[in-house]
Design an enzyme around this catalytic site. Structure first.
Site, short mmCIF file in Angstrom:
data_model
loop_
_atom_site.label_atom_id
_atom_site.label_comp_id
_atom_site.label_asym_id
_atom_site.label_seq_id
_atom_site.Cartn_x
_atom_site.Cartn_y
_atom_site.Cartn_z
CG ASP A 8 31.47 -40.62 -0.86
OD1 ASP A 8 30.42 -40.92 -0.36
OD2 ASP A 8 31.79 -39.98 -1.89
CB SER A 9 30.14 -44.63 1.05
OG SER A 9 29.28 -45.49 1.70
CB ALA A 10 28.77 -46.96 -2.71
N GLY A 52 34.13 -45.72 -2.51
CA GLY A 52 35.38 -46.13 -1.94
C GLY A 52 35.53 -47.54 -2.61
#
Length: 308
Positions: free
Chosen positions: A148-150, A152
């Site tokens: 998720d996010s970073a 990802g």
């Protein structure tokens, strides 16, 4: 936006007013406490083994549900802007994913900035992949890479590292990925960066703070391991699913990645969820919309892991 989410944002603002100059440790503790309070409920019957990754201070945690399928595994990278988050912060989520999928989850607790600046995180991601395949004994085609996010973004780095070794993962399933650290001048915000700049959990200004704490130099943002959409070989990505939060300043980064993958012939699906904020996996205890979005993410993991 649900009232529970408005209440959460109001509470965050009040905490910021009460402590206008938090230390880095204050911010890390707040991120951890918020994730544990608003995220998935604790699933206790999950085996957890925390192991060091050779050659780095990073660790990898293997979450094993009862009667886990032995053949496949989810490799997970957490968010937090390369500065926040760790295995403790994501422990309940890791247990939940393992429980819901019936498969093991390998959580990579990579090194964080500013103590360990770029490229420590992508280096750790590559080391973790090599450990899973060379030491732990996983077949590359049985690993689903997620984050998720970073995290990802690190999932993309990992998939390309693997592909360059001719070890293509089974698939990539990304949550609101951060894929471009080439942040514009503040006067040039456009699209989701501008529309959702404030009052939507992650704020656009925070992205500059994360970059300041993570990148060793501004020029690092031009490295594809920091801005994955610059990778010259995106065509090597495995089948990819991207789940975005439409009320998120980095929503357009996920859209851009999906477009570039499609242009290069990668099998890619992008879905944006209305009514949810960045980090919606953290909000499942207080948001019906976040729970629904998280459920579809879990559905996709189950489907990919179940394919023969």
């Amino acid at each position: 936006m649900e009232q529970t989410m408005r209440d959460m944002l109001a509470d965050i603002r009040q905490r910021q007013l009460a402590n206008p100059s938090p230390t880095l440790e204050d911010i890390r503790v707040a991120y951890r406490d918020g994730y544990l309070a608003r995220g998935p409920a604790l699933v206790e019957d999950i085996g957890v083994e925390r192991l060091p990754l050779p050659g780095t201070a990073a660790t990898i945690s293997i979450y094993t549900p009862p009667n886990a399928a032995a053949d496949k595994l989810v490799m997970y990278f957490h968010g937090g802007g390369y500065v926040l988050g760790d295995a403790q912060t994501y422990d309940r989520q890791s247990r939940w994913i393992a429980h819901e999928t019936g498969h093991r989850l390998a959580f990579v607790d990579y090194r964080l900035g500013p103590e360990h600046r770029f490229p420590c995180a992508p280096d750790d991601a590559a080391i973790a992949w090599d450990w899973l395949t060379d030491v732990y004994g996983m077949q590359p085609q049985d690993i689903v890479v997620s984050g998720d996010s970073a995290g990802g973004g690190l999932a993309v780095v990992t998939c390309l590292h693997a592909a360059r070794k001719r070890q293509a993962p089974r698939a990539a399933v990304l949550l609101y990925p951060a894929t471009d650290l080439r942040l514009p001048d503040r006067a040039d915000w456009q699209g989701s960066m501008k529309v959702f700049a404030t009052d939507h959990y992650l704020e656009t200004e925070e992205m500059y703070w994360f970059c300041d704490h993570y990148l060793a130099a501004a020029s690092d943002s031009l490295d594809w391991r920091a801005s994955m959409i610059l990778a010259p070989d995106l065509h090597l990505m495995p089948p990819t699913w991207i789940f975005g939060a439409e009320m998120d300043p980095i929503y357009d980064q996920g859209t851009a990645l999906a477009r570039m993958l499609a242009e290069r012939g990668v099998d890619v699906v992008h879905r944006g969820f209305d009514g949810v904020l960045h980090n919606f996996m953290e909000h499942v205890a207080i948001s019906t919309a976040a729970t629904q979005a998280a459920g579809l993410y879990l559905d996709r993991l189950r489907a990919v892991l179940g394919e023969d």
